[in-house]
Motif scaffolding. Structure first.
Motif, short mmCIF file in Angstrom:
data_model
loop_
_atom_site.label_atom_id
_atom_site.label_comp_id
_atom_site.label_asym_id
_atom_site.label_seq_id
_atom_site.Cartn_x
_atom_site.Cartn_y
_atom_site.Cartn_z
N LEU A 281 13.63 9.18 -4.47
CA LEU A 281 12.57 9.68 -4.49
C LEU A 281 11.03 8.13 -4.01
O LEU A 281 11.86 7.47 -4.98
CB LEU A 281 11.70 10.74 -6.40
N ILE A 282 10.93 8.81 -2.89
CA ILE A 282 9.57 7.44 -2.57
C ILE A 282 8.37 8.04 -3.32
O ILE A 282 7.97 9.14 -2.56
CB ILE A 282 10.21 7.12 -1.24
N GLN A 283 7.84 7.55 -3.46
CA GLN A 283 5.99 7.47 -3.80
C GLN A 283 5.16 7.46 -3.03
O GLN A 283 5.52 5.90 -1.47
CB GLN A 283 5.44 6.74 -4.86
N ALA A 284 4.51 8.18 -1.60
CA ALA A 284 4.82 7.75 -0.73
C ALA A 284 3.29 6.94 -0.56
O ALA A 284 1.50 6.97 -1.79
CB ALA A 284 3.36 9.36 -0.01
N PRO A 285 2.70 6.10 0.36
CA PRO A 285 1.70 5.06 0.27
C PRO A 285 0.42 5.63 0.43
O PRO A 285 0.14 6.36 1.58
CB PRO A 285 1.81 4.10 1.04
N MET A 286 -1.04 6.05 0.05
CA MET A 286 -2.10 6.97 -0.09
C MET A 286 -3.02 5.65 -0.11
O MET A 286 -3.56 5.73 -0.83
CB MET A 286 -2.24 7.55 -0.54
N SER A 287 -3.15 5.77 1.22
CA SER A 287 -4.68 4.64 1.63
C SER A 287 -5.90 5.44 1.13
O SER A 287 -5.86 6.28 2.16
CB SER A 287 -4.47 3.36 2.63
N PRO A 288 -7.22 5.19 0.69
CA PRO A 288 -7.02 3.62 -0.12
C PRO A 288 -6.64 4.32 -1.51
O PRO A 288 -7.50 4.09 -2.70
CB PRO A 288 -8.83 3.26 0.03
N LEU A 289 -6.14 5.18 -2.41
CA LEU A 289 -5.86 6.67 -3.49
C LEU A 289 -4.48 6.23 -3.99
O LEU A 289 -4.62 6.12 -5.06
CB LEU A 289 -6.18 7.48 -3.00
N THR A 290 -4.15 4.85 -4.55
CA THR A 290 -2.87 4.39 -4.39
C THR A 290 -3.00 2.94 -5.65
O THR A 290 -3.70 2.04 -5.13
CB THR A 290 -1.70 3.87 -3.52
N THR A 291 -2.96 3.43 -6.39
CA THR A 291 -3.17 2.17 -7.70
C THR A 291 -1.88 1.41 -7.89
O THR A 291 -1.19 2.03 -8.28
CB THR A 291 -4.02 3.12 -9.18
N PRO A 292 -2.15 0.19 -8.09
CA PRO A 292 -0.70 -0.51 -8.72
C PRO A 292 0.03 0.14 -9.88
O PRO A 292 1.13 0.13 -9.78
CB PRO A 292 -1.68 -1.64 -8.95
N GLU A 293 -0.98 0.79 -10.86
CA GLU A 293 0.09 1.66 -11.81
C GLU A 293 0.33 2.75 -11.45
O GLU A 293 1.00 2.91 -11.96
CB GLU A 293 -1.09 2.10 -12.49
N LEU A 294 0.10 3.15 -10.35
CA LEU A 294 1.29 4.39 -10.20
C LEU A 294 2.49 3.82 -9.43
O LEU A 294 3.37 4.45 -9.60
CB LEU A 294 0.42 4.93 -8.93
N VAL A 295 2.18 2.49 -8.81
CA VAL A 295 3.59 2.35 -7.61
C VAL A 295 4.67 2.21 -8.76
O VAL A 295 5.08 2.19 -8.77
CB VAL A 295 3.00 1.10 -7.00
N ALA A 296 3.51 0.90 -10.41
CA ALA A 296 4.77 0.50 -11.19
C ALA A 296 5.64 1.61 -11.64
O ALA A 296 6.98 1.49 -11.94
CB ALA A 296 4.07 -0.47 -11.93
#
Length: 428
Positions: free
Chosen positions: A67-82
């Motif tokens: 499962l990969i979280q899609a990159p959503m610019s400019p709505l992606t926070t570092p907290e979401l990625v981590a």
């Protein structure tokens, strides 16, 4: 009287003893149940990990779950990625619009929140051509007409004073950061990397994931040396990753649904030896299970994470509210459309006055500016609308299946998706 008191005291002592014994038994039972629940959870986690341990994408990326979280610019926070990476999937930094310094800071920020693998996504730059003044004036005219006709309240920015210019190429600087920081995974959209960049990434062990909206694009990316390909069905929110068609042709020729795209692509790329990632409309374990049964090794999910706790900081409140309200009320379910109105490139978002106006205008005359130029005029309007919660003038990226959004943490979304998918796949 003495005997009665003695008996009463004895009875009282016995009652107290029995109550205390009952409390202790209840405490032991509760603790025992908690321990059983903990062990069961650990067993299920091991079971889920075993189910996906031989999966092509989990082996390629060294992650627990496909499962990969899609990159959503400019709505992606570092907290979401981590959070997604910590939960066993792979989070992705949406670095497309970041300067080299911003990208470097973002990478360091995510690394401070997780020691797990994560990726960076960038946009392949397109060739920019000079824009004639009358073309810019034409869009200004349409935008002013829209603001008056649809009554954007309290908007005081002078549209004619908004500067429009060719943008600086920041891609080469972004790539240098990716290489110097030795990012684990680089995904990219709108084309393919040069041979030189591909070779440098390979030398550093950076895994490459390309984005395809057609089978021809997928085969092209495979031949160029990508380690995996994300197949973006037309259901997906945000920008279409098309690159073998121009921006006008994309809406007509590159809008294949995910199931058809997977079916077509597996005729030309063997999914048992090459990892394909499915994207578009996937919101839960049912979508993950269906994708795997159709030949994908994993999925990329974006819209589902727009309403998670970790996204609150960047997703405008009105946007988030609109996504969540559609879950239980059919009257709040707006259609999504593919539009070039916001950025000049085809992208899927919720229908608004802006999408309607520029679609109607486009049918009459060419009033849309190219990629990176159109957004310079629209962004100030959309930003003001988001601040004042006027949704008809906002940029509302979302996939077609957005009504399944919920208010949850990213960890819960990953865990629920994997658990549901495993139960479905285990039935076979």
């Amino acid at each position: 009287m003495g005997r009665k008191n003695e008996t009463g005291n004895t009875t009282s002592a016995v009652d107290r003893f029995r109550k205390e014994l009952g409390r202790q038994e209840k405490k032991i039972t509760t603790e025992h149940r908690r321990e059983i629940k903990r062990l069961k959870s650990e067993q299920e986690t091991v079971s889920y990990w075993k189910m996906f341990s031989k999966n092509l994408i989990t082996r390629l990326l060294s992650i627990e779950y496909p499962l990969i979280q899609a990159p959503m610019s400019p709505l992606t926070t570092p907290e979401l990625v981590a959070s997604v990476s910590n939960a066993g999937g792979m989070g992705t930094i949406a670095g497309a619009r970041m300067s080299s310094e911003e990208l470097k800071d973002e990478i360091h920020h995510v690394r401070s929140l997780t020691n797990k693998l994560f990726g960076v996504n960038l946009f392949i730059p397109s060739i920019q051509s000079d824009i004639l003044p009358h073309e810019i004036d034409s869009v200004r005219k349409e935008l002013k007409k829209l603001i008056v006709n649809k009554r954007l309240k309290n908007f005081s920015i002078d549209i004619d004073s908004i500067p429009v210019k060719l943008t600086k190429d920041i891609f080469s600087e972004q790539i240098e950061i990716v290489l110097s920081e030795k990012v684990s995974v680089l995904s990219f959209t709108f084309g393919c990397l040069s041979d030189d960049i591909i070779n440098k990434c390979k030398q550093l062990g950076i895994k490459l994931i390309g984005t395809a909206t057609t089978t021809k694009e997928a085969v092209f990316l495979q031949h160029r040396g990508c380690d995996a390909i994300c197949l973006q069905g037309s259901e997906a929110g945000g920008h279409r990753g098309s690159f073998l068609t121009n921006d006008i042709e994309t809406i007509e020729q590159s809008t294949i649904g995910l199931q058809s795209l997977l079916s077509q692509t597996t005729q030309f790329i063997d999914p048992t030896v090459y990892p394909l990632i499915a994207a578009g409309g996937i919101m839960d374990g049912i979508g993950l299970a269906n994708a795997i049964r159709s030949g994908a090794s994993g999925v990329q999910m974006g819209t589902r994470f727009l309403t998670c706790d970790e996204s609150i900081k960047l997703v405008p409140e009105a946007h988030r509210k609109l996504l969540l309200e559609a879950k239980n009320d059919i009257n709040n379910l707006r259609p999504t459309v593919l539009t070039r109105a916001y950025t000049g490139k085809p992208a899927r978002g919720i229908q608004t006055a802006i999408t309607d106006h520029f679609r109607a205008s486009e049918n009459k005359e060419k009033v849309l500016l190219p990629w990176q130029i159109q957004s310079q005029l629209l962004l100030p309007v959309c930003k003001f609308a988001a601040e004042t919660k006027q949704i008809d003038f906002m940029q509302l990226w979302a996939g077609q299946n957005y009504a399944r959004c919920e208010n949850q943490s990213a960890t819960t979304i990953v865990n629920q998706t994997i658990e549901q998918a495993c139960k479905i796949l285990a039935m076979n």
